[in-house]
Design a protein around this motif. Structure first.
Motif, PDB file in Angstrom:
ATOM      1  N   LEU A   1       6.079  11.212   3.303  1.00 11.57           N
ATOM      2  CA  LEU A   1       5.369  10.003   3.129  1.00 11.57           C
ATOM      3  C   LEU A   1       5.964   9.034   2.083  1.00 11.57           C
ATOM      4  O   LEU A   1       6.024   7.729   2.379  1.00 11.57           O
ATOM      5  CB  LEU A   1       3.906  10.298   2.745  1.00 11.57           C
ATOM      6  N   LYS A   2       6.361   9.526   0.979  1.00 10.24           N
ATOM      7  CA  LYS A   2       7.215   8.566   0.076  1.00 10.24           C
ATOM      8  C   LYS A   2       8.263   7.682   0.811  1.00 10.24           C
ATOM      9  O   LYS A   2       8.644   6.549   0.332  1.00 10.24           O
ATOM     10  CB  LYS A   2       7.671   9.205  -1.072  1.00 10.24           C
ATOM     11  N   ASP A   3       9.147   8.654   1.441  1.00 13.16           N
ATOM     12  CA  ASP A   3      10.321   7.984   1.856  1.00 13.16           C
ATOM     13  C   ASP A   3       9.910   7.014   3.263  1.00 13.16           C
ATOM     14  O   ASP A   3      10.718   6.132   3.333  1.00 13.16           O
ATOM     15  CB  ASP A   3      11.112   9.194   2.530  1.00 13.16           C
ATOM     16  N   ALA A   4       8.833   7.270   4.072  1.00  9.89           N
ATOM     17  CA  ALA A   4       8.440   6.486   4.938  1.00  9.89           C
ATOM     18  C   ALA A   4       8.008   4.967   4.255  1.00  9.89           C
ATOM     19  O   ALA A   4       8.640   3.876   4.666  1.00  9.89           O
ATOM     20  CB  ALA A   4       7.344   6.637   5.870  1.00  9.89           C
ATOM     21  N   PHE A   5       7.447   4.971   3.218  1.00 11.55           N
ATOM     22  CA  PHE A   5       7.261   3.855   2.372  1.00 11.55           C
ATOM     23  C   PHE A   5       8.510   3.185   1.800  1.00 11.55           C
ATOM     24  O   PHE A   5       8.575   1.882   1.792  1.00 11.55           O
ATOM     25  CB  PHE A   5       6.202   3.874   1.293  1.00 11.55           C
ATOM     26  N   ALA A   6       9.301   3.993   1.340  1.00 10.06           N
ATOM     27  CA  ALA A   6      10.652   3.639   0.925  1.00 10.06           C
ATOM     28  C   ALA A   6      11.519   2.866   1.853  1.00 10.06           C
ATOM     29  O   ALA A   6      12.133   1.818   1.719  1.00 10.06           O
ATOM     30  CB  ALA A   6      11.397   4.807   0.374  1.00 10.06           C
ATOM     31  N   ALA A   7      11.476   3.395   3.108  1.00 12.90           N
ATOM     32  CA  ALA A   7      11.898   2.689   4.318  1.00 12.90           C
ATOM     33  C   ALA A   7      11.638   1.129   4.342  1.00 12.90           C
ATOM     34  O   ALA A   7      12.351   0.438   4.581  1.00 12.90           O
ATOM     35  CB  ALA A   7      11.958   3.699   5.454  1.00 12.90           C
ATOM     36  N   LEU A   8      10.636   1.314   4.323  1.00  9.73           N
ATOM     37  CA  LEU A   8       9.893  -0.136   4.296  1.00  9.73           C
ATOM     38  C   LEU A   8      10.366  -1.117   2.982  1.00  9.73           C
ATOM     39  O   LEU A   8      10.814  -2.280   3.397  1.00  9.73           O
ATOM     40  CB  LEU A   8       8.369  -0.142   4.528  1.00  9.73           C
TER      41      LEU A   8
END
Length: 192
Positions: free
Chosen positions: A129-136
């Motif tokens: 979940l953190k990585d999905a936000f980081a991708a944005l």
């Protein structure tokens, strides 16, 4: 290979099967159709075997959400990697996000709408979940504008995308204007 290693591998494979089957059922028939009984029948294991992996549907939804978040992050990064200008990256990000939401509605719901027992925006938020936000954030931080916190800007842009995805899926927005909405969002919010 030791017996313990084999058992760990078999357990992990069973878990992947349960999650993949739950996702498949949800995409075909909606999350209401995903029950432990139906999952057990579909994967040809008993319900107690399912409960030895997951305490119930909520944890299964959480596992689908984590897999989906990793896929969303990869899709966003792949889409933005081919663009050279910041505005093009923002457009690519928005398109890939909305395409993901459209193509994987049950997974999208697991990530953003349903209770999978996952912590969001907390210290104990799972890495996918953190990585999905980081991708944005990777793309949106460069267009947040002077004096605007990149994380806050990413949250607002993400909320806008989520609104577009949700309203489009509900049939509340005309599909022929989808590209214009993305352009308008990028033009108005992203400072290039």
């Amino acid at each position: 290979m030791s017996v313990q290693e084999r058992k760990r591998r078999e357990r992990a494979e069973r878990e992947r099967l349960i999650v993949a089957t739950a996702r498949e059922l949800a995409e075909e028939h909606g999350w209401e159709a995903v029950t432990t009984r139906r999952l057990a029948e579909r994967i040809e294991y008993s319900q107690p075997v399912l409960y030895s992996h997951f305490r119930g549907k909520r944890e299964i939804i959480g596992a689908v959400a984590l897999d989906g978040a990793a896929e969303l992050a990869a899709a966003v990064r792949a889409a933005t990697s081919g663009a050279t200008l910041p505005h093009e990256r923002v457009i690519a990000l928005a398109r890939s996000y909305l395409v993901f939401a459209e193509r994987h509605p049950a997974v999208y719901d697991a990530i953003f709408q349903l209770d999978g027992g996952l912590a969001y925006a907390q210290e104990d938020t799972p890495e996918p979940l953190k990585d999905a936000f980081a991708a944005l954030l990777e793309t949106l931080a460069e267009v947040a504008g002077t004096g605007v916190h990149p994380g806050l800007f990413t949250e607002v842009f993400w909320a806008s995308l989520h609104g577009l995805a949700t309203l489009t899926r509900a049939g509340r927005l005309l599909p022929q204007d989808a590209a214009r909405r993305i352009e308008l969002l990028a033009d108005r919010l992203a400072v290039v």
